[in-house]
Write an enzyme that holds these catalytic residues in place. Structure first.
Site: not given
Length: 169
Positions: A53, A55, A83, A86
């Site tokens: 991801h 992040e 999410c 993260c």
């Protein structure tokens, strides 16, 4: 242009990199003392990795730059609400603040589904600000998913057509 817009535009530039690779266009930058110290964009399909991801990539790069896992005094700018994974990583990193472009009512964990960033049960809470360049962030995601639906529809029709041709042989 204020600094929030400046850094969110940098996050949007990262999201565009994901878009060009056919990834869900999510981008992120981490800022410390007025400097971007970490950048990331969504690469889950490219890397075949659940953890890829925007992040997580940005946190890893910022930690390397800071020489520490603690990112106290840092602000994350991310185009889409983080999410649960993260958000947990953000809390663990001791990030000071997260600035979010648009919210994610189906999976966001900075206030939409849950608010992991500000749970009083944890030993660290993160300031949250939302809506910076919201329409731009949201529009990029809408365009991506509209194109994806069209591409999937064409591919399905092509598979169906090829299947009918095989039946005629």
């Amino acid at each position: 242009m204020d600094s929030d817009e400046k850094y969110m535009k940098a996050a949007l530039a990262q999201a565009r990199l994901a878009y060009k690779k056919g990834e869900v266009p999510i981008g992120c930058v981490i800022v410390y003392d007025g400097q971007i110290i970490g950048r990331g964009y969504n690469r889950r399909n490219t890397d075949k990795n659940t953890l890829a991801h925007a992040e997580i990539t940005a946190i890893r790069r910022a930690s390397r730059k800071m020489g520490d896992w603690r990112l106290e005094g840092c602000t994350m700018y991310v185009t889409l609400e983080p999410c649960q994974m993260c958000s947990g990583a953000i809390v663990q990193s001791r990030m000071t603040e997260v600035v979010i472009g648009c919210m994610n009512p189906k999976a966001g964990c900075a206030g939409s589904v849950l608010n992991i960033l500000q749970m009083p049960q944890f030993n660290h809470q993160v300031r949250i600000r939302t809506g910076v360049l919201e329409e731009t962030c949201s529009q990029m995601l809408k365009e991506f998913f509209a194109e994806l639906r069209q591409r999937n529809k064409r591919e399905k029709e092509e598979r169906k057509r090829k299947g009918q041709e095989k039946d005629m042989e």
